[in-house]
Scaffold this motif. Structure first.
Motif, PDB file in Angstrom:
ATOM      1  N   ALA A 151      -2.643 -21.100   9.711  1.00  0.00           N
ATOM      2  CA  ALA A 151      -2.470 -20.684  11.102  1.00  0.00           C
ATOM      3  C   ALA A 151      -1.557 -19.462  11.211  1.00  0.00           C
ATOM      4  O   ALA A 151      -1.856 -18.508  11.940  1.00  0.00           O
ATOM      5  N   TYR A 152      -0.458 -19.467  10.469  1.00  0.00           N
ATOM      6  CA  TYR A 152       0.468 -18.335  10.548  1.00  0.00           C
ATOM      7  C   TYR A 152      -0.153 -17.069   9.972  1.00  0.00           C
ATOM      8  O   TYR A 152      -0.054 -15.984  10.557  1.00  0.00           O
ATOM      9  N   GLY A 153      -0.803 -17.192   8.811  1.00  0.00           N
ATOM     10  CA  GLY A 153      -1.446 -16.028   8.222  1.00  0.00           C
ATOM     11  C   GLY A 153      -2.513 -15.442   9.122  1.00  0.00           C
ATOM     12  O   GLY A 153      -2.641 -14.217   9.254  1.00  0.00           O
ATOM     13  N   SER A 154      -3.284 -16.304   9.765  1.00  0.00           N
ATOM     14  CA  SER A 154      -4.327 -15.844  10.684  1.00  0.00           C
ATOM     15  C   SER A 154      -3.718 -15.151  11.902  1.00  0.00           C
ATOM     16  O   SER A 154      -4.231 -14.136  12.387  1.00  0.00           O
ATOM     17  N   TYR A 155      -2.617 -15.711  12.392  1.00  0.00           N
ATOM     18  CA  TYR A 155      -1.955 -15.130  13.559  1.00  0.00           C
ATOM     19  C   TYR A 155      -1.438 -13.723  13.258  1.00  0.00           C
ATOM     20  O   TYR A 155      -1.619 -12.790  14.060  1.00  0.00           O
ATOM     21  N   VAL A 156      -0.799 -13.560  12.100  1.00  0.00           N
ATOM     22  CA  VAL A 156      -0.252 -12.246  11.735  1.00  0.00           C
ATOM     23  C   VAL A 156      -1.357 -11.203  11.660  1.00  0.00           C
ATOM     24  O   VAL A 156      -1.189 -10.058  12.090  1.00  0.00           O
ATOM     25  N   GLN A 157      -2.502 -11.598  11.143  1.00  0.00           N
ATOM     26  CA  GLN A 157      -3.584 -10.633  10.949  1.00  0.00           C
ATOM     27  C   GLN A 157      -4.191 -10.132  12.256  1.00  0.00           C
ATOM     28  O   GLN A 157      -4.676  -9.008  12.320  1.00  0.00           O
ATOM     29  N   ILE A 158      -4.169 -10.955  13.301  1.00  0.00           N
ATOM     30  CA  ILE A 158      -4.692 -10.456  14.580  1.00  0.00           C
ATOM     31  C   ILE A 158      -3.585  -9.806  15.405  1.00  0.00           C
ATOM     32  O   ILE A 158      -3.852  -8.912  16.218  1.00  0.00           O
ATOM     33  N   ALA A 159      -2.345 -10.233  15.223  1.00  0.00           N
ATOM     34  CA  ALA A 159      -1.236  -9.634  15.958  1.00  0.00           C
ATOM     35  C   ALA A 159      -0.839  -8.283  15.373  1.00  0.00           C
ATOM     36  O   ALA A 159      -0.337  -7.408  16.088  1.00  0.00           O
ATOM     37  N   ALA A 160      -1.055  -8.109  14.061  1.00  0.00           N
ATOM     38  CA  ALA A 160      -0.734  -6.859  13.365  1.00  0.00           C
ATOM     39  C   ALA A 160      -1.960  -6.419  12.573  1.00  0.00           C
ATOM     40  O   ALA A 160      -2.173  -6.866  11.453  1.00  0.00           O
ATOM     41  N   PRO A 161      -2.795  -5.553  13.126  1.00  0.00           N
ATOM     42  CA  PRO A 161      -4.087  -5.253  12.514  1.00  0.00           C
ATOM     43  C   PRO A 161      -4.060  -4.310  11.316  1.00  0.00           C
ATOM     44  O   PRO A 161      -5.051  -4.226  10.590  1.00  0.00           O
ATOM     45  N   THR A 162      -2.960  -3.597  11.064  1.00  0.00           N
ATOM     46  CA  THR A 162      -2.962  -2.623   9.972  1.00  0.00           C
ATOM     47  C   THR A 162      -2.077  -3.059   8.814  1.00  0.00           C
ATOM     48  O   THR A 162      -1.166  -3.872   8.971  1.00  0.00           O
ATOM     49  N   LYS A 163      -2.356  -2.475   7.653  1.00  0.00           N
ATOM     50  CA  LYS A 163      -1.576  -2.767   6.455  1.00  0.00           C
ATOM     51  C   LYS A 163      -0.107  -2.418   6.657  1.00  0.00           C
ATOM     52  O   LYS A 163       0.798  -3.165   6.242  1.00  0.00           O
ATOM     53  N   LYS A 316       3.090   4.272   0.985  1.00  0.00           N
ATOM     54  CA  LYS A 316       2.772   5.644   0.577  1.00  0.00           C
ATOM     55  C   LYS A 316       1.781   5.695  -0.577  1.00  0.00           C
ATOM     56  O   LYS A 316       0.839   6.504  -0.564  1.00  0.00           O
ATOM     57  N   TRP A 317       1.980   4.850  -1.587  1.00  0.00           N
ATOM     58  CA  TRP A 317       1.189   4.942  -2.810  1.00  0.00           C
ATOM     59  C   TRP A 317       0.131   3.840  -2.944  1.00  0.00           C
ATOM     60  O   TRP A 317      -0.746   3.937  -3.786  1.00  0.00           O
ATOM     61  N   GLY A 318       0.224   2.767  -2.173  1.00  0.00           N
ATOM     62  CA  GLY A 318      -0.741   1.686  -2.272  1.00  0.00           C
ATOM     63  C   GLY A 318      -0.350   0.647  -3.310  1.00  0.00           C
ATOM     64  O   GLY A 318       0.622   0.800  -4.064  1.00  0.00           O
ATOM     65  N   THR A 319      -1.134  -0.404  -3.369  1.00  0.00           N
ATOM     66  CA  THR A 319      -0.823  -1.549  -4.230  1.00  0.00           C
ATOM     67  C   THR A 319      -0.884  -1.213  -5.708  1.00  0.00           C
ATOM     68  O   THR A 319       0.038  -1.507  -6.470  1.00  0.00           O
ATOM     69  N   LYS A 320      -1.959  -0.586  -6.154  1.00  0.00           N
ATOM     70  CA  LYS A 320      -2.211  -0.414  -7.571  1.00  0.00           C
ATOM     71  C   LYS A 320      -1.119   0.396  -8.265  1.00  0.00           C
ATOM     72  O   LYS A 320      -0.586  -0.013  -9.302  1.00  0.00           O
ATOM     73  N   ILE A 321      -0.774   1.552  -7.714  1.00  0.00           N
ATOM     74  CA  ILE A 321       0.208   2.435  -8.354  1.00  0.00           C
ATOM     75  C   ILE A 321       1.564   1.752  -8.463  1.00  0.00           C
ATOM     76  O   ILE A 321       2.251   1.851  -9.488  1.00  0.00           O
ATOM     77  N   ASN A 322       1.965   1.038  -7.417  1.00  0.00           N
ATOM     78  CA  ASN A 322       3.263   0.375  -7.442  1.00  0.00           C
ATOM     79  C   ASN A 322       3.318  -0.736  -8.487  1.00  0.00           C
ATOM     80  O   ASN A 322       4.353  -0.949  -9.127  1.00  0.00           O
ATOM     81  N   PRO A 453     -10.801  -2.935  -6.415  1.00  0.00           N
ATOM     82  CA  PRO A 453     -11.527  -1.748  -5.933  1.00  0.00           C
ATOM     83  C   PRO A 453     -10.851  -0.937  -4.837  1.00  0.00           C
ATOM     84  O   PRO A 453     -11.326   0.147  -4.506  1.00  0.00           O
ATOM     85  N   PHE A 454      -9.764  -1.432  -4.254  1.00  0.00           N
ATOM     86  CA  PHE A 454      -9.160  -0.718  -3.128  1.00  0.00           C
ATOM     87  C   PHE A 454      -7.998   0.154  -3.609  1.00  0.00           C
ATOM     88  O   PHE A 454      -6.915  -0.356  -3.937  1.00  0.00           O
ATOM     89  N   ASP A 455      -8.198   1.455  -3.634  1.00  0.00           N
ATOM     90  CA  ASP A 455      -7.113   2.369  -3.946  1.00  0.00           C
ATOM     91  C   ASP A 455      -6.391   2.751  -2.659  1.00  0.00           C
ATOM     92  O   ASP A 455      -6.688   2.232  -1.579  1.00  0.00           O
ATOM     93  N   ARG A 456      -5.456   3.685  -2.756  1.00  0.00           N
ATOM     94  CA  ARG A 456      -4.655   4.073  -1.587  1.00  0.00           C
ATOM     95  C   ARG A 456      -5.530   4.625  -0.452  1.00  0.00           C
ATOM     96  O   ARG A 456      -5.333   4.271   0.723  1.00  0.00           O
ATOM     97  N   LYS A 457      -6.508   5.440  -0.790  1.00  0.00           N
ATOM     98  CA  LYS A 457      -7.376   6.015   0.223  1.00  0.00           C
ATOM     99  C   LYS A 457      -8.194   4.943   0.933  1.00  0.00           C
ATOM    100  O   LYS A 457      -8.332   4.948   2.157  1.00  0.00           O
ATOM    101  N   LYS A 458      -8.727   3.995   0.164  1.00  0.00           N
ATOM    102  CA  LYS A 458      -9.530   2.931   0.746  1.00  0.00           C
ATOM    103  C   LYS A 458      -8.688   2.031   1.647  1.00  0.00           C
ATOM    104  O   LYS A 458      -9.147   1.589   2.706  1.00  0.00           O
ATOM    105  N   GLU A 459      -7.464   1.748   1.247  1.00  0.00           N
ATOM    106  CA  GLU A 459      -6.576   0.926   2.065  1.00  0.00           C
ATOM    107  C   GLU A 459      -6.362   1.566   3.437  1.00  0.00           C
ATOM    108  O   GLU A 459      -6.366   0.876   4.465  1.00  0.00           O
ATOM    109  N   ARG A 460      -6.176   2.878   3.448  1.00  0.00           N
ATOM    110  CA  ARG A 460      -5.952   3.578   4.719  1.00  0.00           C
ATOM    111  C   ARG A 460      -7.202   3.546   5.597  1.00  0.00           C
ATOM    112  O   ARG A 460      -7.111   3.408   6.826  1.00  0.00           O
TER     113      ARG A 460
END
Length: 488
Positions: A151-163, A316-322, A453-460
């Motif tokens: 429930a909490y995870g679902s709530y955060v995703q609709i209340a905060a739509p961006t990464k 700034k750099w995304g998941t993979k690079i970090n 498959p999601f790099d920094r550009k795809k995440e944005r």
């Protein structure tokens, strides 16, 4: 002139990092949304850290049976997570009670009661009586905790739509989470180490649970659950056959498989760093409880102070690079901890592990939500509960492998929590289980991140589309498919 510009850019980076700037929600809104997270996190610390040492060293349950309890616990978690997730997906918004916030209100009291009840198992009981009662109490706790988490995870995703918004919410919430978690973690270091006053365990634990309950009341008081938040969501109305078909499509997708593989192999290994630390400091380093507490406090304080910078670099750099960058310090930390003999050495190497644990958690935090967002972008239907259930069915069932390996190594090498001094074999086993085992898992898990498959550009791109979907009332026509389907 060049140095002045560099200094200005660095100063601006610090300002942006510590002000949690991102488009959309204000800081106050992010703070309100982040507050419910510590409730579940603190209970998990008590369940997965405090009670493991309590049951081996005080209650006298063998390490092998403790591992079996957690294996059964995770199997049940694997069964109930997708069922609860799919059920929550199908429930429409109720104008009287709301939806997600109402579930948070209902489930937390059950978690609080069962968390405290586990402390009252008696050492005089037989091994199987202790095993049975502990398993049953975990069963009731996990059912409530699963509903709360979904429930909490679902709530955060609709209340905060961006990464970016979700990263800010997660970072803000982590301060309170780690603060309260540290309060809970002080119980085993101060009371369950050699020379600790074990008779104070239940009174101190009761105070921790009481504080946790107060934070829950304050956190949910201002949380909004309005009809407007659900206006852009198309409810998932599927029968069992359709649910199975949709589940299979999710399971075989490349984003899902790589995210799950990294979570199971690498993040689950990192997740037990504080549990292994308790046994390591007590039985290997022979540190006092106050020393272990102080070391844990200082290392976490430094890491938490740097968390906004971690948040900034993930944006700034995304998941993979970090994650690639973090592999260097985590390798040094685990190798060093394997051979360390003094408290000073542990400060350095354990500090690196604490830093990397928070760093990796920050980097990996957006992965699952982005996968759900991308699926909604392609299909026009948001399947948060189904995805969350499937993530959990794999994460919770297979994550128990790490606990089983840890307790098996302890059991096979002769660890006995009732003894003041462990054998040389038991100490070698603890060194291996604390350092080498998680390090192997980290490097194997890196393969999954390379394939993610999601790099920094795809995440944005996904975040931008997610914001559009939350701002536009959905029609019957799904959004145009603008990305590859991600199938292996």
């Amino acid at each position: 002139m060049a140095k002045t510009k560099q200094r200005s850019r660095f100063l601006q980076m610090l300002i942006d990092s510590f002000s949690f700037k991102s488009s959309g929600l204000s800081f106050t809104q992010k703070l309100k949304i982040s507050l419910p997270a510590p409730i579940l996190s603190v209970s998990q610390v008590i369940i997965h850290q405090v009670y493991i040492k309590y049951y081996t060293d005080v209650i006298g349950l063998s390490a092998g049976l403790v591992g079996l309890v957690y294996l059964i616990y995770n199997i049940w978690n694997a069964v109930n997570d997708p069922l609860i997730g799919a059920l929550i997906d199908r429930q429409p918004y109720n104008p009287k009670h709301g939806k997600y916030v109402y579930l948070l209100h209902v489930t937390v009291p059950f978690m609080m009661i069962t968390t405290l009840a586990m402390a009252f198992t008696q050492p005089s009981w037989s091994q199987w009586a202790k095993f049975g009662v502990f398993t049953a109490e975990l069963f009731f706790f996990d059912t409530a905790a699963t509903a709360y988490g979904v429930a909490y995870g679902s709530y955060v995703q609709i209340a905060a739509p961006t990464k970016e918004e979700r990263l800010d919410i997660g970072t803000i919430g982590n301060y309170l989470t780690y603060g309260m978690s540290f309060l809970a973690a002080m119980i085993p270091t101060l009371l369950l180490f050699r020379g600790g006053n074990k008779s104070l365990f239940i009174p101190v634990l009761s105070i921790v649970v009481a504080v946790q309950t107060v934070v829950f009341i304050l956190a949910l008081r201002g949380l909004k659950d309005t009809p407007e938040m659900y206006a852009t969501l198309k409810p998932a109305k599927r029968n069992n056959k359709e649910t199975l078909r949709a589940s299979w499509q999710i399971i075989k997708s490349r984003p899902f498989l790589t995210s799950i593989a990294y979570s199971i192999i690498a993040m689950s290994a990192l997740g037990y760093y504080s549990t292994s630390y308790l046994y390591y400091m007590d039985a290997v380093i022979h540190a006092k409880g106050t020393t272990a507490t102080l070391l844990g406090f200082i290392t976490h304080l430094i890491a938490l102070a740097l968390m906004p910078l971690m948040n900034y670099f993930v944006k700034k750099w995304g998941t993979k690079i970090n994650i690639y960058i973090g592999m260097i310090p985590v390798t040094i930390g685990y190798l060093g901890l394997t051979v360390a003999h003094t408290v000073g050495e542990v400060y350095i190497y354990y500090g690196l592990i604490v830093f990397c644990t928070i760093y990796f958690a920050t980097a990996a935090a957006p992965m699952n939500a982005l996968i759900i967002d991308e699926d909604e972008w392609r299909t026009g239907v948001r399947k948060t509960g189904l995805y969350s259930g499937l993530f959990s069915i794999f994460n919770t069932s297979l994550a128990s492998i790490q606990m089983v390996l840890f307790t098996t190594i302890m059991s096979r090498t002769g660890y006995d929590g009732t003894k003041a001094v462990q054998s040389a074999a038991a100490i070698r086993g603890l060194r291996f289980a604390t350092g080498i085992l998680p390090l192997i898992c980290m490097w194997i898990g890196l393969i999954a991140i390379i394939l993610y498959p999601f790099d920094r550009k795809k995440e944005r791109q996904i975040s931008a589309e997610s914001r559009k979907m939350r701002q536009t009332v959905r029609t019957d026509t799904p959004p145009a498919q603008q990305s590859a389907d991600g199938q292996l």
